[in-house]
Design an enzyme around this catalytic site. Structure first.
Site, short mmCIF file in Angstrom:
data_model
loop_
_atom_site.label_atom_id
_atom_site.label_comp_id
_atom_site.label_asym_id
_atom_site.label_seq_id
_atom_site.Cartn_x
_atom_site.Cartn_y
_atom_site.Cartn_z
N GLN A 27 -8.53 2.70 0.15
CA GLN A 27 -9.76 2.54 0.91
C GLN A 27 -10.10 3.82 1.69
OE1 GLN A 27 -7.34 -0.07 0.91
NE2 GLN A 27 -8.66 -0.90 -0.71
N SER A 43 0.81 -1.22 0.00
CA SER A 43 0.00 0.00 0.00
C SER A 43 0.85 1.27 0.00
CB SER A 43 -0.96 -0.02 1.19
OG SER A 43 -1.84 -1.10 1.09
N LYS A 61 -0.50 -4.14 -3.68
CA LYS A 61 -1.82 -3.62 -3.35
C LYS A 61 -1.97 -2.23 -3.96
CE LYS A 61 -5.02 -2.60 0.41
NZ LYS A 61 -5.10 -1.13 0.28
#
Length: 397
Positions: free
Chosen positions: A334, A305, A330
Site C-alpha cells: 500500500q 506483510s 498479505k
C-alpha cells in the site's frame, strides 16, 4: 471449539485491542514513508455524476430530521468509496486515526510511555514501562491496573480508550490512580515525547552455545537503527547463531525491511519482486553485509506483510529455517496519501512476490517446523513454556 483454541483466539483478539498508548494497526505494509507522496500522481477529470454526491450531502444537511455533523458525512463518503473496491487493505483514516497510525510507525508519540493491555472487560493493566519515560520517572509499575484518570473512573474503558485519553496533547499532565496489589496508588505525571522501542534482544545460553535473540514488533521508521544496533551488540558478544522473532509483527515500511535484509544478503541477491500492471520488477541487495551463521525466524498467524517479506527472503536466499505457524498471507503493498481535511487514505498499488517469484497472498508462508503454542503459554507466557522458541533453541544447539 476446544479450550486451547478458544484461548488462542482470545489471545489474538487481545493483540487487536492491544495498545502502546497510540492504538494498533493491523497488517500494514507501506511502500513510501514520505507522507503525501504516491507512485502515480495523474489527475483525472471529475465525473459529472459526482454532482449527485454533492446533492445528497446538501439534502441530508438541510433536510434530515436530526442534526448531522458535516465531517461525519464526508468521512462516510470517502470511506464508502474505498470500501467499494472490495480490498480489505485499502482504507480511510480520519484525522485521529491518521495521527495514531503515524505515531505507531514513526516510533514517537506524546504521552506517558507505558504499554497497556485489556485483560478483562473492566481491567486495563500496564504490561511494560519504557526506559526513560514519564511513567518510569513518576513511579508507575508493571502490573498496575487503572482505576481512574483525572478523577474519571476507567470502568468500562478498554486499552484503546485509556490510550486515547492519555495520548491527548490537550493536557500536559495527568492524575492517575492505579490498583497496585490491592492498594490504590495515586500518581501525578507530566507527559512528554516518548520513543518506542520496536526491537528487543538478548543472548540465550544453550550448552556451550551463545544464541542471539532479536524480537521485532513492527517495521517502523526507527526499527532499522534499533535492529542494527542490537545485532552489532549481539555479535560483539560472540553469538554462534541467531533467532529473529517476527511473531505478532503485522508489518510496516518496505524501506525498513529492505535495509534490514541488506544486513544479511550479499550484493545482487534478490530481496523480493514487485508485480504491477506493467510487469514484474526484481529488487536486489546493494550491500556487502553477508553473514554466515545459522538463523531461525519465528513466525505465527499474525506475522504479516513486511514480516512475510523478511521471512521469505531469509528462507529462500539465506537458507534460514522458519519455526511456528503459517503466516497471515498479505502479499500486497500500500501507499498513503494525506488529504486536505487532515485525514488520510491508504490504498493498494502493487503485489509483492518472494525472491523465487511466489505469491503468498491469501496463503501465507508455511514454516519448516510447525509448532503449536501450549495452553500453559497462553495462560502465562514464559521463555521456558514457549514451545516455538524452545524448538528454535533446540535446532541451534
Amino acid at each position: 471449539m476446544d479450550k486451547l483454541k478458544v484461548k488462542k483466539y482470545l489471545r489474538l483478539a487481545s493483540l487487536i485491542i492491544f495498545s502502546m498508548m497510540i492504538g494498533s494497526v493491523i497488517t500494514i505494509f507501506i511502500k513510501n514513508d514520505t507522507v503525501g507522496i504516491t507512485k502515480n500522481n495523474k489527475s483525472h477529470k471529475l465525473n459529472s455524476n459526482l454532482g449527485a454526491i454533492e446533492e445528497t450531502y446538501n439534502s441530508i444537511l438541510n433536510e434530515y430530521y436530526q442534526k448531522v455533523d458535516s465531517q461525519t458525512l464526508i468521512d462516510g463518503a470517502i470511506d464508502g468509496m474505498l470500501n467499494s473496491l472490495g480490498d480489505q487493505h485499502t482504507s480511510y483514516f480520519t484525522e485521529k486515526e491518521k495521527n495514531d497510525f503515524d505515531a505507531e510507525l514513526s516510533g514517537e508519540y506524546y504521552g506517558i510511555g507505558a504499554q497497556i493491555q485489556s485483560i478483562s472487560e473492566n481491567e486495563v493493566k500496564i504490561i511494560k514501562i519504557f526506559d526513560g519515560s514519564p511513567a518510569q520517572k513518576y513511579g508507575l509499575q508493571v502490573g498496575d491496573v487503572f482505576v481512574s484518570i483525572d478523577g474519571k473512573s476507567t470502568d468500562g474503558m478498554d486499552a484503546t480508550d485509556i490510550s486515547n485519553n492519555l495520548r491527548s496533547e490537550k493536557a500536559t499532565s495527568a492524575t492517575i490512580v492505579v490498583n497496585r496489589n490491592g492498594k490504590k496508588v495515586k500518581v501525578n505525571i507530566k507527559k512528554d515525547k516518548v520513543t518506542m522501542f520496536s526491537v528487543s534482544s538478548e543472548v540465550i545460553k544453550s550448552g556451550n552455545k551463545n544464541i542471539g535473540y532479536i524480537g521485532v514488533s513492527i517495521f517502523g521508521q526507527k526499527t532499522y537503527t534499533q535492529f542494527k544496533n542490537a545485532l552489532t551488540k549481539l555479535e560483539n558478544q560472540n553469538i554462534d547463531s541467531l533467532i529473529i522473532d517476527l511473531r505478532d509483527n503485522t508489518g510496516g515500511y518496505l524501506t525498513t525491511v529492505t535495509q534490514m535484509l541488506e544486513l544479511f544478503l550479499d550484493d545482487g541477491k534478490i530481496l523480493y519482486q514487485m508485480q504491477t500492471n506493467e510487469g514484474v520488477v526484481e529488487y536486489k541487495s546493494s550491500k556487502n553485509n553477508s553473514r554466515k551463521y545459522e538463523i531461525i525466524i519465528l513466525v505465527n498467524e499474525t506475522s504479516a506483510s513486511a514480516s512475510e517479506i523478511m521471512a521469505a527472503a531469509m528462507k529462500e536466499n539465506y537458507s534460514a529455517k522458519l519455526v511456528g505457524k503459517t503466516t497471515y498471507g498479505k502479499g500486497t503493498v500500500q501507499t498513503i496519501k494525506y488529504l486536505s481535511n487532515n485525514a488520510m487514505i491508504k490504498y493498494t498499488i502493487e503485489k509483492w512476490l518472494t525472491p523465487s517469484g511466489n505469491s503468498i497472498d491469501g496463503e501465507g508462508i508455511k514454516p519448516d517446523y510447525e509448532v503449536e503454542v501450549s495452553e500453559e503459554y497462553l495462560n502465562d507466557s514464559t521463555k521456558e513454556n514457549d514451545k516455538q522458541l524452545q524448538k528454535a533453541i533446540e535446532l541451534l544447539k
